[in-house]
Write a protein that holds these residues in place. Sequence first.
Motif: not given
Length: 103
Positions: A37-42, A47-51, A71
Amino acid sequence: VTFNNGCKFDMILDTGASGVVITSQMATALGVRPVGKVIASTPSQQSAEFDVGFVNTINVGGVVVRNVRVAIAPELEVGLLGQNFFGNYDVTIRSNVVEFHVR
């Protein structure tokens, strides 16, 4: 954009994205399996978590990048080409074409 030597999808070139983001439908068609998983800024500063997983190749107009981390964003309708695809190229955006040039 052609993935893994055959699957084609429309995508948006996103100069503000650090990585490639694909939709859930794309992940299913490409057989991408989440490996983390990665946490990314939108853009909305949230922040959003993506596989995340990997695709073997991404090809745009003869520019090929291999073993690309992607992602998976279930809420997207179209994927995004980010800097881990085009970061090693100079990019020219014209009214009807995007050009990638080796630096």
